[in-house]
Design an enzyme around this catalytic site. Sequence first.
Site, short mmCIF file in Angstrom:
data_model
loop_
_atom_site.label_atom_id
_atom_site.label_comp_id
_atom_site.label_asym_id
_atom_site.label_seq_id
_atom_site.Cartn_x
_atom_site.Cartn_y
_atom_site.Cartn_z
CE LYS A 13 -5.87 28.56 -26.53
NZ LYS A 13 -6.45 27.72 -27.77
NE ARG A 88 -8.72 32.59 -31.62
CZ ARG A 88 -9.12 32.14 -30.57
NH1 ARG A 88 -9.08 32.76 -29.35
NH2 ARG A 88 -9.73 30.98 -30.60
NE ARG A 127 -14.62 22.87 -26.48
CZ ARG A 127 -13.58 23.79 -26.81
NH1 ARG A 127 -12.42 23.76 -26.09
NH2 ARG A 127 -13.74 24.42 -27.73
NE ARG A 160 -16.67 27.02 -27.48
CZ ARG A 160 -15.50 27.62 -27.06
NH1 ARG A 160 -14.68 27.30 -26.15
NH2 ARG A 160 -14.87 28.16 -28.31
NE ARG A 171 -13.63 27.44 -32.60
CZ ARG A 171 -13.77 26.38 -31.64
NH1 ARG A 171 -14.87 25.48 -31.98
NH2 ARG A 171 -13.02 26.55 -30.47
P1 AMP Z 1 -11.99 30.21 -27.83
O1 AMP Z 1 -12.74 30.36 -26.73
O2 AMP Z 1 -10.54 30.98 -27.23
O3 AMP Z 1 -11.68 28.99 -28.89
O4 AMP Z 1 -12.57 31.61 -28.74
C1 AMP Z 1 -13.99 31.40 -29.02
C2 AMP Z 1 -14.04 32.61 -30.57
O5 AMP Z 1 -13.99 33.97 -29.97
C3 AMP Z 1 -13.09 32.53 -31.45
O6 AMP Z 1 -13.24 31.60 -32.34
C4 AMP Z 1 -13.07 33.82 -31.94
O7 AMP Z 1 -14.23 33.95 -32.84
C5 AMP Z 1 -13.35 34.84 -30.79
N1 AMP Z 1 -11.94 35.16 -30.09
C6 AMP Z 1 -11.60 34.55 -29.08
N2 AMP Z 1 -10.37 35.45 -28.83
C7 AMP Z 1 -10.14 36.01 -29.99
C8 AMP Z 1 -9.03 37.03 -30.49
N3 AMP Z 1 -7.88 37.12 -29.78
N4 AMP Z 1 -9.12 37.73 -31.56
C9 AMP Z 1 -10.11 37.51 -32.33
N5 AMP Z 1 -11.25 36.51 -32.22
C10 AMP Z 1 -11.11 36.08 -30.71
#
Ligand code: AMP
Length: 213
Positions: A13, A88, A127, A160, A171
Amino acid sequence: MRIVLLGAPGSGKGTQAKKLVTDKHIPHISTGDMLRAAIAEGTRFGQLAKPIVEAGDLVPDDVMLGIISERLTQPDAADGFVLDGFPRTVQQSRDLDDLLDQLGTPLNAAILMDLDFDILIKRLTGRRTCSTTGKLLNIHFSAQSELDACTESGGTLVQREDDNETVIANRLAVYRKQTEPLIAFYAKRHLLTSIDAGGSVDEVYGRLLAAVS
Ligand code: AMP
């Protein structure tokens, strides 16, 4: 153009959103990036989010609504946006609907980036980001010459915090339980298009452009 990119962690994404916003001149709104920035800055909100993000759990919906309301009402989002990582949960998608209703700017599309579980795992465990160039690489898929170019320029390949195997498993489990129901949510509203997220970045981007045009 107001778009939500849906898909499991590792489906690409972020990579695709960056390409799309460069072409369309609209902001890329990544809640994951916003949370990581807050954590790095050590703000009060960052301190609250840090253990949740590091465990691969979700930050509470009411907190996320506050963040996204503030971001979507900034002037640069008036002409469109690409949302990456939000919504989410079904509650977050309802909150987004309400917010966009109030602003009079409904969503145009939700694009699901569909990818096999095995490839997702390899994308996530492999990654890395080059510490000097910021380039996103993958120890399983990037050319050896690209990986070497980073280390030879004095950089290191940084993983990361939430890309380790235990957190990745959580996740993905959280995605299946909390985020996958959004597919039906957007399908019901006739906003959903699914694209194959396998193949090269450019191949996927071609499919994404076709889906949003
Ligand atoms: P991402 O980079 O989108 O994979 O997000 C990394 C982490 O941020 C996720 O595993 C969640 O812990 C938190 N996070 C990101 N977006 C959201 C969201 N919309 N709602 C809740 N937690 C989020």
